[in-house]
Enzyme design. Sequence first.
Site, PDB file in Angstrom:
ATOM      1  CG  HIS A  52      73.043  38.068  31.853  1.00 55.38           C
ATOM      2  ND1 HIS A  52      72.274  38.670  32.852  1.00 55.38           N
ATOM      3  CD2 HIS A  52      72.357  38.335  30.767  1.00 55.38           C
ATOM      4  CE1 HIS A  52      71.097  39.123  32.266  1.00 55.38           C
ATOM      5  NE2 HIS A  52      71.316  38.968  31.099  1.00 55.38           N
TER       6      HIS A  52
ATOM      7  CG  ASP B 196      70.317  36.322  27.145  1.00 59.50           C
ATOM      8  OD1 ASP B 196      71.229  37.045  26.868  1.00 59.50           O
ATOM      9  OD2 ASP B 196      69.449  36.825  27.540  1.00 59.50           O
TER      10      ASP B 196
ATOM     11  CB  ILE C   3      72.117  41.166  37.211  1.00 57.03           C
ATOM     12  CG1 ILE C   3      71.867  41.492  35.541  1.00 57.03           C
ATOM     13  CG2 ILE C   3      72.465  42.494  37.749  1.00 57.03           C
ATOM     14  CD1 ILE C   3      70.737  42.383  35.458  1.00 57.03           C
TER      15      ILE C   3
ATOM     16  N   GLY D 144      66.692  37.538  33.674  1.00 53.94           N
ATOM     17  CA  GLY D 144      65.529  37.533  34.208  1.00 53.94           C
ATOM     18  C   GLY D 144      64.717  36.221  33.780  1.00 53.94           C
TER      19      GLY D 144
END
Length: 284
Positions: free
Chosen positions: A192, A187, A207, A210
């Site tokens: 991120h 990903d 961040i 998830g």
Amino acid sequence: MPIDPAKAVAAEPRSAEISWDHKDVQLYHLGLGAGTPATDPDELRYTLESRLHVLPSFATVAGAGMGVVGGLSAPGIDIDLAAVLHGGQSITLHRPLPTSGRAVSTSRVAAVYDKGKAAVLVLRSEAADADGPLWTSDASIFVRGEGGWGGDRGPSERLTVPDREPDATVERPVREEQALLYRLSGDWNPLHADPEFAKLAGFDRPILHGLCSYGMTLKAVVDTVLGGDVTRVRAYRTRFAGIVFPGETLRIRMWAGDGRVQVTVTAVERDDAPVLADTLVEHS
């Protein structure tokens, strides 16, 4: 409307060959924070190839399949990626995942729901190898501003938190560099990793993925409730309720019973702000 529900659901599934080996599994586990303490026999099951088992949530990155972005390019879907949120994730295991393998992953839009101010796309991926089905994975994707056509609102999978103390509560730190390591499993969203991109998206800093929180939570359940046995996991689902910043701590509360473990996940440093909700692990 940029989403044509009938066309999206009726579109032919798309298939791709995927493969992985022990290095991919080990990298994924390390991206979840496995390996602390490095010589702990329980952690070596995640990090040492001679003892390796595979956490079922590895299915979300195995072979770095077509993923969510690939599903959003299906016929009948023409949307702004800036309006997209990963709302939930579920996995059903058909048998334990091998430490290395080759499989065919088939992806399609399984459903489109009308939530009024948003549409929800259910992107389904099914993987099978020469011995048969391995897993079925559903990603629920919220597309803001695309609802309101009068369609089916879809099922509600909200869980009521048990009215008693958790059977177990553990805390799992998120290392400062953890998102940088996790993204190596496939990903590459700059949200991120790139502080400038994160600011454009409305965050003070990058961040955590998830799906990294998702994997960390399953590992905590396996290690705490299931005796470290990944083969006992039958299904796992969650709703993404909030964000996590690298450097924070996850507080994972678990209620066990009747082949199910219900879980809530919060961010300790932000007064137990919700991270994962409606989270359930089904097991043997």
